[in-house]
Each structure stands twice: as structure tokens, then as C-alpha cells.
Design an enzyme around this catalytic site. Structure first.
Site, PDB file in Angstrom:
ATOM      1  N   LYS A 180      -0.892   7.941   2.362  1.00  0.00           N
ATOM      2  CA  LYS A 180      -1.050   6.255   2.529  1.00  0.00           C
ATOM      3  C   LYS A 180      -1.937   6.088   3.485  1.00  0.00           C
ATOM      4  O   LYS A 180      -2.469   4.983   3.726  1.00  0.00           O
ATOM      5  CB  LYS A 180       0.278   5.521   2.913  1.00  0.00           C
TER       6      LYS A 180
ATOM      7  N   ARG B   3      16.301   0.627   2.245  1.00  0.00           N
ATOM      8  CA  ARG B   3      15.682   0.122   1.210  1.00  0.00           C
ATOM      9  C   ARG B   3      16.013  -0.194   0.175  1.00  0.00           C
ATOM     10  O   ARG B   3      17.298   0.194  -0.331  1.00  0.00           O
ATOM     11  CB  ARG B   3      14.345   0.964   0.857  1.00  0.00           C
TER      12      ARG B   3
ATOM     13  N   ARG C 162       0.587  -9.379   8.388  1.00  0.00           N
ATOM     14  CA  ARG C 162       1.760  -8.999   9.298  1.00  0.00           C
ATOM     15  C   ARG C 162       1.723  -7.995  10.308  1.00  0.00           C
ATOM     16  O   ARG C 162       2.459  -7.818  11.289  1.00  0.00           O
ATOM     17  CB  ARG C 162       2.944  -8.590   8.104  1.00  0.00           C
TER      18      ARG C 162
ATOM     19  N   PRO D 280       0.755  -1.185  -0.122  1.00  0.00           N
ATOM     20  CA  PRO D 280       0.027  -0.136   0.006  1.00  0.00           C
ATOM     21  C   PRO D 280       0.966   1.177  -0.190  1.00  0.00           C
ATOM     22  O   PRO D 280       1.320   1.976   1.039  1.00  0.00           O
ATOM     23  CB  PRO D 280      -0.959  -0.098   1.239  1.00  0.00           C
ATOM     24  N   GLU D 281       1.116   1.732  -1.095  1.00  0.00           N
ATOM     25  CA  GLU D 281       1.462   3.334  -1.359  1.00  0.00           C
ATOM     26  C   GLU D 281       0.077   4.063  -1.976  1.00  0.00           C
ATOM     27  O   GLU D 281      -0.858   3.285  -2.122  1.00  0.00           O
ATOM     28  CB  GLU D 281       2.854   3.071  -2.231  1.00  0.00           C
TER      29      GLU D 281
END
Length: 269
Positions: A59, A256, A112, A2-3
Site C-alpha cells: 500500500k 474489522r 482523516r 487505498p489498498e
DNA sequence: CCTATAGCCTGACGGC
DNA sequence: TGCCGTCAGGCTATAG
């Protein structure tokens, strides 16, 4: 996932499945998913009311209740919505579920548990409290404004694009695509980009996010609908760059994994 | 002030 | 097939 594009599509899904129906049940089996509130307070706030509308900032999804108040959703890395009928088995990993009148339910699923759900007074105060920057697709994010934001950043351009307190909505995946389409090296200094580069960045940013929304970001099958010329289709070390055929490279940037084409993304590097 | 890293969580995948 | 390590599109707290 989800961006911004994914969350925008979840917002539209929420509008289709959750608006204007009396909320008759709230199940919040996972306290860890709740941020700054409790299952009890959530129930008390929401039960018997209806969702009047849904906004998005970066977001975050902001679901407005009739009579005031907002339920806020952040999807972490694995959050999503799933509507289902009351007689169906609830989806796996449901962390919150709204039961509407009749047979309709909406689950927030999140394997998660990195997602967060909370309550806020109104969308504007939530944005201020969270310290969120301007939404990446806000029309007020013009080229000069983007240039100003980058000029006052001491970070690299990829980190600057992902800094939610400056521009809200862009994460690791879409920053890679935006920088690829703008021809900018992800390791470049944000403040060092010239006017032309910032102009290309602005164009790429809007085009990438809009296209991803239109092609169904966040839903199954999205990967097959990605345009051929996008880096995202080839986001593996050693894959062939869709523009020049050279090898795609991976690099660790601000914690990242970034993928980029060293030959096509020279600007600022 | 800033960047870098570990931690939160669980599932999927590749190598042995 | 099973086990193990590694990685994953988020953010936060803490250390340097």
C-alpha cells in the site's frame, strides 16, 4: 480506499502528473502527516529536484528523486492525489502539495489524516525498515510460497491475508472479495487450508487485484464498474449473494467487519 | 509468542 | 432541519 489496487492507480496518476518536472515549491501545512521528517527537511530534500520514477510496494507509493532519495506515501483510509492548475483553488484537505514549473501542481489530500508521508534512502531499504512482506502481486509469490506463508501463520485466513509483514497490499475490502471468490470461510485457520484451497486462493488473489486495477480502483465511479459476480457489489448485511442468492453475512474478524456468504464459503470453516 | 481493544482523525449516514 | 450515535477500504500502541 487505498489498498493495493487503489495505490497502483495513484502511482500511475503520479507518473502522469509529477514525473520529470522541476519541483519549485513544497507546501506541507500539516506536520502530523509527516512521519520521521519535517516540512523543512522535506523542502530541502525535494526543492529544485525532479521525480525520476514511482514504485509501489503493498500500500506504499515510493517516489524516487533524481540523484537519489525517495518520498514515501501511505494513504491511510482517505488519502488520494489530485492534480490541479496553479490558478485553480487547491483541493480541500490538502496535506502536502508539490508545485512544478509552469501551471501544474499535485496535492496529497487526506481528510482523516491517517495517511503518512516520509523520506527514505531507497525503495529497498524502506521495505526492509518497514518490515513489509512480499508485494501481493509480485510474481515470486507463487502457490508454494503462499502455502508456506500460510502454513507458518497461526492466525485466521482473513487476518493472514491482511498481515502486511507477510503479504503487503491486501486490506479489509479485498480480503473479503478474494476469500469469496476462492470459496473460503474467512474464519478458517490459515494453516489449515489444503492444497486445492491455497491454489484457488492464489488464483483469486491475482485475479481480484488485477481486475480492480484495470477497472479504476481508487477513482470515482469504480463501484459501478465492479463485475456483477463480485461480492463487493453486495457487501451489505442481508444482501443477496451474487452466486447463490443466499444472504450475505457480516462478522467481526480481527477487529474489522468481514462480509461473506456462509453457503459459498465453506472451505476451512 | 499471540489476539483483542482503544486510539488516532474527520466525514457521511441513519434514526429520532 | 438538527443532533447524536455509529461506522468507515489504515496502522500503532498497549493490555490481556
Amino acid at each position: 480506499m487505498p489498498e493495493l489496487p487503489d495505490v497502483e492507480n495513484y502511482r500511475r496518476y503520479f507518473v502522469r502528473h509529477a514525473l520529470r518536472r522541476p519541483i519549485e515549491g513544497v507546501h506541507a501545512p500539516d506536520a502530523r502527516t509527516l512521519r520521521g521528517t519535517s516540512a523543512r527537511r522535506l523542502r530541502e530534500t525535494v526543492l529544485g529536484r525532479r521525480f525520476a520514477g514511482a514504485d509501489r510496494h503493498g500500500k506504499h507509493l515510493l517516489a524516487r528523486l533524481d540523484g537519489g532519495g525517495v518520498v514515501t506515501f501511505h494513504f491511510g483510509m482517505t488519502g488520494a492525489f489530485a492534480a490541479c492548475a496553479a490558478d485553480e483553488a487547491p483541493p480541500r484537505f490538502t496535506r502536502l502539495r508539490f508545485d512544478f514549473d509552469g501551471r501544474c501542481r499535485l496535492s496529497f489530500t487526506d481528510p482523516r489524516r491517517l495517511g503518512r508521508i516520509g523520506l527514505a534512502d531507497d525503495p529497498a531499504s524502506f521495505v526492509v525498515d518497514q518490515g513489509l512482506g512480499i508485494d501481493a502481486l509480485d510474481r515470486r509469490l507463487t502457490v508454494p510460497r503462499l502455502a508456506a506463508l500460510l502454513a507458518q501463520s497461526s492466525a485466521g485466513i482473513k487476518a493472514a491475508l491482511m498481515a502486511q509483514d507477510r503479504i503487503a497490499g491486501i486490506g479489509n475490502i479485498y480480503s473479503d472479495e478474494i476469500l469469496f471468490q476462492a470459496g473460503i470461510d474467512p474464519r478458517a485457520d490459515a494453516a489449515g487450508l489444503d492444497r486445492r484451497a491455497v491454489g484457488r486462493l492464489h488464483r483469486a488473489l491475482r485475479r481480484v487485484l488485477r481486475t480492480a486495477i484495470d477497472r479504476g480502483a481508487g477513482w470515482a465511479g469504480f463501484a459501478e464498474k465492479l463485475p456483477d459476480g463480485w461480492l463487493l457489489r453486495h457487501r451489505r448485511s442481508g444482501a443477496a449473494c451474487p452466486r447463490c442468492g443466499g444472504a450475505v453475512r457480516a462478522a467481526r474478524i480481527s477487529g474489522r467487519t468481514a462480509y461473506f456468504c456462509p453457503r459459498c464459503q465453506k472451505d476451512g470453516g
